[in-house]
Write a protein that holds these residues in place. Structure first.
Motif, PDB file in Angstrom:
ATOM      1  N   TYR A 100       0.819  -1.210   0.000  1.00  0.00           N
ATOM      2  CA  TYR A 100       0.000   0.000   0.000  1.00  0.00           C
ATOM      3  C   TYR A 100       0.857   1.265   0.000  1.00  0.00           C
ATOM      4  CZ  TYR A 100      -4.380  -2.533   0.621  1.00  0.00           C
ATOM      5  OH  TYR A 100      -5.472  -3.346   0.426  1.00  0.00           O
ATOM      6  N   ALA A 103       2.483   1.140  -3.945  1.00  0.00           N
ATOM      7  CA  ALA A 103       1.639   1.052  -5.134  1.00  0.00           C
ATOM      8  C   ALA A 103       0.718   2.258  -5.263  1.00  0.00           C
ATOM      9  CB  ALA A 103       0.812  -0.230  -5.090  1.00  0.00           C
ATOM     10  N   THR A 104       0.225   2.467  -6.476  1.00  0.00           N
ATOM     11  CA  THR A 104      -0.833   3.446  -6.712  1.00  0.00           C
ATOM     12  C   THR A 104      -2.161   2.757  -6.423  1.00  0.00           C
ATOM     13  OG1 THR A 104       0.470   4.549  -8.422  1.00  0.00           O
ATOM     14  CG2 THR A 104      -1.904   4.976  -8.395  1.00  0.00           C
ATOM     15  N   ILE A 105      -2.853   3.190  -5.379  1.00  0.00           N
ATOM     16  CA  ILE A 105      -4.021   2.474  -4.875  1.00  0.00           C
ATOM     17  C   ILE A 105      -5.283   2.925  -5.597  1.00  0.00           C
ATOM     18  CG2 ILE A 105      -5.368   1.900  -2.818  1.00  0.00           C
ATOM     19  CD1 ILE A 105      -2.465   0.853  -2.886  1.00  0.00           C
ATOM     20  N   ASP A 106      -6.029   1.946  -6.099  1.00  0.00           N
ATOM     21  CA  ASP A 106      -7.317   2.201  -6.729  1.00  0.00           C
ATOM     22  C   ASP A 106      -8.406   2.129  -5.659  1.00  0.00           C
ATOM     23  OD1 ASP A 106      -9.287   2.660  -8.550  1.00  0.00           O
ATOM     24  OD2 ASP A 106      -9.177   0.689  -9.512  1.00  0.00           O
ATOM     25  N   ASN A 155      -7.489  -3.719  -5.852  1.00  0.00           N
ATOM     26  CA  ASN A 155      -6.035  -3.820  -6.004  1.00  0.00           C
ATOM     27  C   ASN A 155      -5.525  -5.255  -5.971  1.00  0.00           C
ATOM     28  OD1 ASN A 155      -5.307  -0.806  -5.861  1.00  0.00           O
ATOM     29  ND2 ASN A 155      -6.616  -1.105  -4.071  1.00  0.00           N
TER      30      ASN A 155
END
Length: 329
Positions: A100, A103-106, A155
């Motif tokens: 988390y 990463a680029t969190i959706d 994710n």
């Protein structure tokens, strides 16, 4: 690579070793199966015999001394008994946190969207496993375990996985998942989970939820009769929830929650209950897609069973943790 490097450094740290060995004298001698090697070996996807996996592992690390040294199954089991299983729980929590952070969190409408679902997996015939885990049906011969997964559907990462005896209820396992959540999370559940006491624990954690609810309660019947597609209503504690709330010493007051009706192409209707009571921020039209996204956790179970052979992994771990070494794969 950054995440792998971080976890590798953690496994090799003195602090991690001291926290997860059972005695101060464990892993102090210069053994072939050191603490980092033991951890690395057990973190591999093991689906063969322990001895075959040990040979493959030590051949892979390609050390001139180790490649000619055979580590026996007995030596591995002896080393494993010095290791606390909490090491793997902490390592998984750290892995999720590192993901988390990197990463680029959706997200869904600003929420980290999670789903909970359970599954039952059979184990090989064993008196030890049958006694410990029980069985799925009274006439069944094989033991079974109940799994429960908290899965980030946007994710594609498992945040938490619980393994319990088959007699353990799905809500009780889901309650443990809440320890891995925080404000800003939104958890989606199927229809086996709704209960007023369970809703209250989400409120205590300030975690939102959306659940499919059966249509037999008086509150839901009144909602259906109203012909509305969305409404915020009071959910009083039923007798079972009253007993649970009193036992756990939490509020027994009713809750204001939202009911949403979703019409299916088949002509049937699903009723959802949710803590998302702001009608403007969360229009009724959002809920059909919101609930549908829980399908991601079911798809992940397919991956666990078909690609990762979770049954084989469970058998391996149970051999190690419960000493059922006579089981065959």
């Amino acid at each position: 690579m950054q995440i792998v490097r971080k976890l590798t450094n953690e496994i090799h740290s003195t602090e991690f070793l001291e926290k997860h060995r059972k005695k101060p004298t464990d892993f102090t001698r210069n053994r072939t199966l050191t603490f980092p090697r033991l951890m690395s070996f057990m973190l591999n996807a093991l689906n063969s015999s322990i001895q075959a996996e040990l040979v493959r592992f030590f051949n892979f690390i390609d050390d001139s001394y180790l490649s000619t040294t055979s580590v026996s199954t007995a030596a591995f089991c002896k080393a494993r008994m010095k290791l606390s299983h909490q090491a793997f729980i902490e390592l998984n929590d750290d892995l999720v946190q590192a993901f988390y952070e990197a990463a680029t969190i959706d997200k869904w409408q600003g929420h980290r969207l999670l789903a909970v679902d359970g599954a039952v997996t059979q184990l090989p015939t064993s008196n030890e496993l049958l006694k410990h885990f029980g069985k799925a049906r009274s006439h069944a011969a094989m033991p079974a375990v109940r799994l429960s997964q908290l899965y980030d559907v946007k994710n594609n990462i498992t945040v938490d996985l619980q393994v319990e005896s088959h007699s353990t209820g799905e809500r009780e396992m889901a309650l443990k998942h809440l320890n891995k959540t925080q404000a800003g999370y939104l958890v989606v559940y199927d229809r086996g989970y709704p209960a007023v006491w369970f809703y209250k624990y989400h409120r205590l954690k300030n975690v939102d939820f959306c659940m499919r609810i059966v249509q037999s309660s008086n509150v839901v019947k009144a909602f259906l009769e109203s012909g509305k597609y969305s409404d915020v209503v009071d959910f009083p504690c039923t007798e079972k929830s009253l007993r649970r709330c009193r036992k756990d010493k939490i509020s027994t007051e009713s809750l204001r929650l939202r009911l949403v009706r979703v019409d299916l192409p088949s002509g049937e209707s699903e009723i959802l209950v949710s803590s998302l009571t702001d009608l403007q921020a969360y229009p009724t039209a959002l809920f059909a897609d919101l609930y549908h996204q829980r399908w991601g956790v079911e798809e992940d179970y397919k991956v666990l069973k078909s690609r990762l052979n979770i049954e084989n992994i469970l058998v391996f771990l149970l051999k190690v943790f419960y000493k059922t070494y006579t089981l065959s794969y």
